[in-house]
Design a protein around this motif. Structure first.
Motif, PDB file in Angstrom:
ATOM      1  N   LEU A   1     -27.107   6.953 -21.007  1.00  0.00           N
ATOM      2  CA  LEU A   1     -26.500   8.121 -21.647  1.00  0.00           C
ATOM      3  C   LEU A   1     -27.586   9.061 -22.154  1.00  0.00           C
ATOM      4  O   LEU A   1     -28.610   8.612 -22.676  1.00  0.00           O
ATOM      5  CB  LEU A   1     -25.639   7.671 -22.839  1.00  0.00           C
ATOM      6  N   ASP A   2     -27.332  10.364 -22.034  1.00  0.00           N
ATOM      7  CA  ASP A   2     -28.345  11.305 -22.506  1.00  0.00           C
ATOM      8  C   ASP A   2     -28.297  11.421 -24.036  1.00  0.00           C
ATOM      9  O   ASP A   2     -27.330  11.009 -24.674  1.00  0.00           O
ATOM     10  CB  ASP A   2     -28.214  12.658 -21.793  1.00  0.00           C
ATOM     11  N   PRO A   3     -29.369  11.967 -24.633  1.00  0.00           N
ATOM     12  CA  PRO A   3     -29.461  11.994 -26.107  1.00  0.00           C
ATOM     13  C   PRO A   3     -28.277  12.703 -26.772  1.00  0.00           C
ATOM     14  O   PRO A   3     -27.808  12.260 -27.828  1.00  0.00           O
ATOM     15  CB  PRO A   3     -30.763  12.760 -26.366  1.00  0.00           C
ATOM     16  N   ALA A   4     -27.760  13.773 -26.154  1.00  0.00           N
ATOM     17  CA  ALA A   4     -26.650  14.506 -26.784  1.00  0.00           C
ATOM     18  C   ALA A   4     -25.412  13.620 -26.880  1.00  0.00           C
ATOM     19  O   ALA A   4     -24.669  13.666 -27.863  1.00  0.00           O
ATOM     20  CB  ALA A   4     -26.332  15.770 -25.989  1.00  0.00           C
TER      21      ALA A   4
ATOM     22  N   ILE B   1     -25.368  10.254 -26.999  1.00  0.00           N
ATOM     23  CA  ILE B   1     -25.608   9.213 -28.008  1.00  0.00           C
ATOM     24  C   ILE B   1     -25.451   9.817 -29.405  1.00  0.00           C
ATOM     25  O   ILE B   1     -24.868   9.205 -30.301  1.00  0.00           O
ATOM     26  CB  ILE B   1     -27.001   8.573 -27.812  1.00  0.00           C
ATOM     27  N   GLU B   2     -25.911  11.049 -29.571  1.00  0.00           N
ATOM     28  CA  GLU B   2     -25.777  11.721 -30.862  1.00  0.00           C
ATOM     29  C   GLU B   2     -24.299  11.950 -31.205  1.00  0.00           C
ATOM     30  O   GLU B   2     -23.879  11.767 -32.351  1.00  0.00           O
ATOM     31  CB  GLU B   2     -26.560  13.043 -30.841  1.00  0.00           C
ATOM     32  N   LEU B   3     -23.491  12.314 -30.194  1.00  0.00           N
ATOM     33  CA  LEU B   3     -22.045  12.465 -30.417  1.00  0.00           C
ATOM     34  C   LEU B   3     -21.445  11.135 -30.872  1.00  0.00           C
ATOM     35  O   LEU B   3     -20.623  11.083 -31.794  1.00  0.00           O
ATOM     36  CB  LEU B   3     -21.365  12.953 -29.127  1.00  0.00           C
ATOM     37  N   MET B   4     -21.874  10.043 -30.235  1.00  0.00           N
ATOM     38  CA  MET B   4     -21.367   8.719 -30.624  1.00  0.00           C
ATOM     39  C   MET B   4     -21.788   8.372 -32.058  1.00  0.00           C
ATOM     40  O   MET B   4     -21.028   7.759 -32.795  1.00  0.00           O
ATOM     41  CB  MET B   4     -21.853   7.663 -29.635  1.00  0.00           C
ATOM     42  N   ARG B   5     -22.985   8.783 -32.434  1.00  0.00           N
ATOM     43  CA  ARG B   5     -23.417   8.542 -33.826  1.00  0.00           C
ATOM     44  C   ARG B   5     -22.529   9.310 -34.806  1.00  0.00           C
ATOM     45  O   ARG B   5     -22.209   8.825 -35.890  1.00  0.00           O
ATOM     46  CB  ARG B   5     -24.875   8.986 -34.027  1.00  0.00           C
ATOM     47  N   ARG B   6     -22.122  10.520 -34.425  1.00  0.00           N
ATOM     48  CA  ARG B   6     -21.248  11.295 -35.315  1.00  0.00           C
ATOM     49  C   ARG B   6     -19.869  10.634 -35.417  1.00  0.00           C
ATOM     50  O   ARG B   6     -19.256  10.616 -36.484  1.00  0.00           O
ATOM     51  CB  ARG B   6     -21.128  12.747 -34.825  1.00  0.00           C
ATOM     52  N   ILE B   7     -19.382  10.078 -34.287  1.00  0.00           N
ATOM     53  CA  ILE B   7     -18.102   9.357 -34.325  1.00  0.00           C
ATOM     54  C   ILE B   7     -18.241   8.127 -35.227  1.00  0.00           C
ATOM     55  O   ILE B   7     -17.372   7.838 -36.050  1.00  0.00           O
ATOM     56  CB  ILE B   7     -17.661   8.959 -32.899  1.00  0.00           C
ATOM     57  N   LYS B   8     -19.354   7.423 -35.086  1.00  0.00           N
ATOM     58  CA  LYS B   8     -19.631   6.268 -35.952  1.00  0.00           C
ATOM     59  C   LYS B   8     -19.538   6.690 -37.427  1.00  0.00           C
ATOM     60  O   LYS B   8     -18.895   6.023 -38.244  1.00  0.00           O
ATOM     61  CB  LYS B   8     -21.026   5.723 -35.615  1.00  0.00           C
ATOM     62  N   ARG B   9     -20.144   7.827 -37.767  1.00  0.00           N
ATOM     63  CA  ARG B   9     -20.123   8.274 -39.165  1.00  0.00           C
ATOM     64  C   ARG B   9     -18.721   8.669 -39.622  1.00  0.00           C
ATOM     65  O   ARG B   9     -18.390   8.542 -40.802  1.00  0.00           O
ATOM     66  CB  ARG B   9     -21.098   9.442 -39.376  1.00  0.00           C
TER      67      ARG B   9
ATOM     68  N   ILE C   1      -7.872   7.691 -15.446  1.00  0.00           N
ATOM     69  CA  ILE C   1      -9.061   8.517 -15.662  1.00  0.00           C
ATOM     70  C   ILE C   1     -10.293   7.619 -15.759  1.00  0.00           C
ATOM     71  O   ILE C   1     -10.450   6.866 -16.713  1.00  0.00           O
ATOM     72  CB  ILE C   1      -8.915   9.367 -16.946  1.00  0.00           C
ATOM     73  N   LEU C   2     -11.158   7.706 -14.756  1.00  0.00           N
ATOM     74  CA  LEU C   2     -12.360   6.870 -14.729  1.00  0.00           C
ATOM     75  C   LEU C   2     -13.576   7.598 -15.272  1.00  0.00           C
ATOM     76  O   LEU C   2     -14.550   6.965 -15.674  1.00  0.00           O
ATOM     77  CB  LEU C   2     -12.652   6.415 -13.300  1.00  0.00           C
ATOM     78  N   GLY C   3     -13.531   8.910 -15.247  1.00  0.00           N
ATOM     79  CA  GLY C   3     -14.685   9.660 -15.725  1.00  0.00           C
ATOM     80  C   GLY C   3     -14.293  11.079 -16.076  1.00  0.00           C
ATOM     81  O   GLY C   3     -13.326  11.617 -15.530  1.00  0.00           O
ATOM     82  N   LEU C   4     -15.016  11.655 -17.019  1.00  0.00           N
ATOM     83  CA  LEU C   4     -14.790  13.051 -17.399  1.00  0.00           C
ATOM     84  C   LEU C   4     -16.139  13.727 -17.602  1.00  0.00           C
ATOM     85  O   LEU C   4     -17.042  13.154 -18.222  1.00  0.00           O
ATOM     86  CB  LEU C   4     -14.016  13.140 -18.727  1.00  0.00           C
ATOM     87  N   GLU C   5     -16.265  14.936 -17.072  1.00  0.00           N
ATOM     88  CA  GLU C   5     -17.358  15.807 -17.492  1.00  0.00           C
ATOM     89  C   GLU C   5     -16.738  16.769 -18.487  1.00  0.00           C
ATOM     90  O   GLU C   5     -15.641  17.275 -18.254  1.00  0.00           O
ATOM     91  CB  GLU C   5     -17.910  16.575 -16.291  1.00  0.00           C
ATOM     92  N   PHE C   6     -17.418  16.984 -19.615  1.00  0.00           N
ATOM     93  CA  PHE C   6     -16.833  17.864 -20.622  1.00  0.00           C
ATOM     94  C   PHE C   6     -17.921  18.619 -21.364  1.00  0.00           C
ATOM     95  O   PHE C   6     -19.099  18.259 -21.325  1.00  0.00           O
ATOM     96  CB  PHE C   6     -15.945  17.070 -21.590  1.00  0.00           C
ATOM     97  N   VAL C   7     -17.491  19.683 -22.030  1.00  0.00           N
ATOM     98  CA  VAL C   7     -18.429  20.540 -22.752  1.00  0.00           C
ATOM     99  C   VAL C   7     -18.010  20.566 -24.215  1.00  0.00           C
ATOM    100  O   VAL C   7     -16.842  20.812 -24.536  1.00  0.00           O
ATOM    101  CB  VAL C   7     -18.432  21.971 -22.170  1.00  0.00           C
ATOM    102  N   LEU C   8     -18.956  20.289 -25.101  1.00  0.00           N
ATOM    103  CA  LEU C   8     -18.667  20.338 -26.536  1.00  0.00           C
ATOM    104  C   LEU C   8     -18.689  21.791 -27.016  1.00  0.00           C
ATOM    105  O   LEU C   8     -19.261  22.661 -26.361  1.00  0.00           O
ATOM    106  CB  LEU C   8     -19.719  19.538 -27.314  1.00  0.00           C
ATOM    107  N   PRO C   9     -18.081  22.043 -28.172  1.00  0.00           N
ATOM    108  CA  PRO C   9     -18.096  23.405 -28.710  1.00  0.00           C
ATOM    109  C   PRO C   9     -19.507  23.995 -28.843  1.00  0.00           C
ATOM    110  O   PRO C   9     -19.676  25.207 -28.748  1.00  0.00           O
ATOM    111  CB  PRO C   9     -17.433  23.245 -30.083  1.00  0.00           C
ATOM    112  N   ASP C  10     -20.528  23.158 -29.026  1.00  0.00           N
ATOM    113  CA  ASP C  10     -21.885  23.717 -29.126  1.00  0.00           C
ATOM    114  C   ASP C  10     -22.487  24.038 -27.761  1.00  0.00           C
ATOM    115  O   ASP C  10     -23.634  24.469 -27.669  1.00  0.00           O
ATOM    116  CB  ASP C  10     -22.806  22.777 -29.919  1.00  0.00           C
ATOM    117  N   GLY C  11     -21.729  23.806 -26.689  1.00  0.00           N
ATOM    118  CA  GLY C  11     -22.193  24.156 -25.352  1.00  0.00           C
ATOM    119  C   GLY C  11     -22.824  23.005 -24.591  1.00  0.00           C
ATOM    120  O   GLY C  11     -23.126  23.141 -23.403  1.00  0.00           O
ATOM    121  N   SER C  12     -23.016  21.849 -25.239  1.00  0.00           N
ATOM    122  CA  SER C  12     -23.659  20.756 -24.498  1.00  0.00           C
ATOM    123  C   SER C  12     -22.682  20.132 -23.503  1.00  0.00           C
ATOM    124  O   SER C  12     -21.522  19.882 -23.808  1.00  0.00           O
ATOM    125  CB  SER C  12     -24.262  19.705 -25.436  1.00  0.00           C
ATOM    126  N   VAL C  13     -23.201  19.900 -22.295  1.00  0.00           N
ATOM    127  CA  VAL C  13     -22.403  19.365 -21.193  1.00  0.00           C
ATOM    128  C   VAL C  13     -22.717  17.885 -21.068  1.00  0.00           C
ATOM    129  O   VAL C  13     -23.882  17.492 -21.086  1.00  0.00           O
ATOM    130  CB  VAL C  13     -22.790  20.062 -19.865  1.00  0.00           C
TER     131      VAL C  13
END
Lengths: 464, 464
Positions: free
Chosen positions: B434-437, B439-447, A165-177
């Motif tokens: 990387l887009d802001p969303a 980077i924000e996800l990565m910050r949450r993983i960091k926390r 797996i080299l890349g994934l597009e995914f959607v978080l529960p809040d809807g952000s892609v």
């Protein structure tokens, strides 16, 4: 009920009527996967066609705190795709396109609903191979393979889904892609999100696009069946082969009871039915000469009579050779429709002692067991047959058997599942494998992706 | 100052005096890594000897909200090990033991401070190989390799560090010690914590033990240097080779300016100094016959004159062949002690156009550039020389150059770093990739790992 109708209407308005269903006959089809005996009806099924549909559905669920269970082809065996708390099932079945086969970079871009073997056939036309080959490859989807980090016989030489797996597009529960990785084989920019999504069983995000690494397909493959007097002898040969630089694409094993069961079931002779164990190997390489070289090295290292090697060259010979291995589950179902299917993993060198310890336990408790699996990577499938036991007795017995088998795997330095995952079925056994601090860390990671806990609830984590 | 003395005393009482130092001469050694120009003194250096020491130190830092920067061998080039906000440096240098080489399971268990090449030598004695080979392998530590997910020339065939990590023991900032994986090659019990720790640059946990997957060492290797008229021709050959089932262990490239620079520097002839590009390949396999087969296939596919292949068989021939590739950095330093070193990654098929676009940019801005790297996996090293520019001019120029190069890599479908990571040096460029969303996800993983943000602060994430 009114609330449900209300939600249904809103979703239909948002996505189009045809993509959102609440027809009981249709819901019924999404109430189970391949796990026996676990059934739960969803309230609504959404069948999105675009990433925007997925994003809208997820942000809608976030807004209304609705549980949502993503679903691939429904071939899982730990009830990971069963909506155990109700709510919405998000079926990715319409994400079924191979978007690109890039031969220069040896990368395929696919949607998660594509059947794994279809990808393999499509890339084979270009002389390329997508190696992971779960047993269900003709019916499972690549998205499910990513969610479970699916393995398969070829994992010995080629690794599991995570290695491709080299890349994934995914959607978080809040809807952000978002997308992590892409048409690149190295990436050191930020955290390895692909790593944590692999094997996360649909609890962290919904995958909508997958970049697969392909490799040149081997031009030549040769399958070899070798009988041994005992499982010990077979496993010693496995270690010796690998140490002598012979890495077959597959090293499958079947123990005595598996062989006898299949032999009875098939109504015709399988090769060497009276052996104590079989090894089924596949050698592959870029040319006949290369494979012949490996074959020579192999014969020198296997302490079994080369007269008895069964070597398949033609497709029909190959079919005869794999028939026994492929028929195991069918043979088991034939004798006992209900059975327990475990897939522990142990260090390769401990397979023989693990198999014998589990056999001993089964004998003591008058249980019929059948074992087979991936000798090269220590992944042992253990099927325990219910037989003619009373249902109540069996149900009381199952947790004891599970604990005994898991305990044995863990004390060999292994773990409770190598391929099938935790899902719903094993969630209350996770704490046998992981200490509370590690499970708590995983819960915090879960919250980083899914703070409301709406995505595939009731899975992976023990009941609290 | 008093507070610092107080902390020092407490740590010394807890761990033993000898493991905790505040001597300025010693602190000085922990103020930098291999990144030019970035220096920051720690207040205290802790050199733990046991996991309990690491755990005590981390929970002490948690309690006092003290920043702590883990350090391997200090060979990073993005200032990841530099304590940019002061505080404590936790040096893993005494975790320097190979704990076990398990030949049956082909697994090594090592502490993070072991030098990578020492592991390779130790396992070679058993006919085994640990493939990842970062350029710094004689001086870097395996713990740093895990933290950076180090690559190396052999990544084409064998992958990067992440493909060889079966288990990690690690300590969270709160002091809790846990293990994920072990002597097993498959694991589906819970989230893939190894996946997220790989390449996390010391910001999530401190690694204290590593389970490495080994493979049978190839018995035969053969190195081949091939000159081409142009970088385009070289890259076309790379794609063709791979598509024709020839997967060399390494496919390194050097472009014209790199060749000429090295040629001048070495004061003696390198092979084919006037070529437009070199490819340096290594074929390997289990026997002479197998490698000869690959060599034959290779000759058929390379559109260059086979008369001009330089094939190394003896160690001294091999040395002559790799000398140019290994001398690039030294040759650059000789002409310009200050230079910018980038390691972008692009799809393999885009290397030639990426190199030409960056060359064009450099020409327009009168910059000298030298490019080389891993053609097989699209990882291009781009070194831009300061030359005799004024320091002030250079400092103003660097951010512009970085942005231009990163922009080019991203528009080729690549990313800003393939091996070296973000660290401190590139943190304010992460948002280009990387887009802001995300980077924000990565910050949450960091926390989730480090709620107080004490572990390696100032790294990976953009300044806020």
């Amino acid at each position: 009920m009114n609330e449900r109708v209300e939600l249904l209407c809103q979703l239909q308005t948002m996505l189009g009527e045809e993509k959102v269903v609440a027809d009981p006959d249709i819901l019924e089809k999404y109430a189970r996967d391949e796990t026996p005996d676990i059934v739960a009806l969803p309230e609504i099924v959404v069948r999105p066609e675009t990433v925007a549909d997925v994003s809208l559905t997820l942000s809608f669920c976030s807004k209304h705190a609705l549980p949502i269970t993503p679903r691939g082809a429904g071939t899982g065996v730990t009830a990971g795709a069963v909506p155990v708390v109700g709510g919405i099932v998000l079926s990715l079945e319409r994400f079924n396109r191979i978007l690109e086969i890039d031969t220069d970079n040896m990368i395929a871009i696919v949607e998660p609903g594509v059947i794994t073997s279809e990808i393999q056939k499509a890339v084979a036309a270009y002389g390329l191979m997508y190696p992971p080959d779960p047993a269900s490859l003709d019916i499972c989807s690549i998205g499910g393979n990513v969610a479970e980090n699916a393995g398969g016989p070829r994992a010995v030489k080629y690794g599991t889904t995570k290695d491709y797996i080299l890349g994934l597009e995914f959607v978080l529960p809040d809807g952000s892609v978002m997308q992590s990785g892409g048409k690149i084989v190295k990436n050191a920019a930020g955290y390895n999100l692909i790593g944590i999504l692999l094997g996360s069983e649909g609890t962290l995000a919904v995958i909508t696009k997958i970049f697969l690494r392909l490799i040149p397909a081997p031009a030549v493959t040769r399958d070899i069946l070798i009988p041994f007097d005992s499982i010990d002898q077979a496993m010693e040969s496995v270690c010796r082969l690998l140490q002598h630089r012979i890495v077959p694409a597959t090293i499958e094993f079947m123990e005595e009871e598996a062989l006898q069961l299949v032999h009875r079931h098939l109504h015709h002779a399988i090769p060497f039915p009276d052996a104590g164990a079989h090894l089924l190997l596949q050698l592959d390489g870029a040319s006949d000469d290369i494979v012949a070289q490996d074959m020579k090295l192999l014969s020198e290292q296997i302490h079994a009579d080369p007269e008895h090697f069964y070597i398949a060259v033609t497709p029909s010979q190959r079919e005869r050779l794999w028939e026994a291995r492929r028929s195991i589950r069918e043979a088991i179902r034939n004798e006992s429709p209900l059975f327990l299917a475990e897939d522990c993993v142990v260090p390769r060198s401990r397979i023989a002692s693990f198999v014998k310890a589990v056999k001993h336990y089964c004998m003591q408790h008058e249980l019929r067991s059948v074992m087979f699996g991936h000798a090269g990577d220590g992944n042992v499938h253990i099927d325990i047959l219910k037989g003619d036991r009373e249902m109540k007795t069996w149900e009381n017995l199952v947790p004891q058997i599970k604990r005994a088998i898991y305990h044995e795997a863990l004390s060999c330095g292994g773990t409770i599942t190598g391929e099938h995952g935790i899902g719903y079925l094993r969630r209350n056994y996770l704490s046998m494998a992981l200490d509370p601090a590690q499970i708590e860390l995983m819960r915090r990671i879960k919250r980083a992706f899914d703070p409301q806990g709406i995505l595939n609830p009731g899975k992976v984590f023990p009941e609290q």
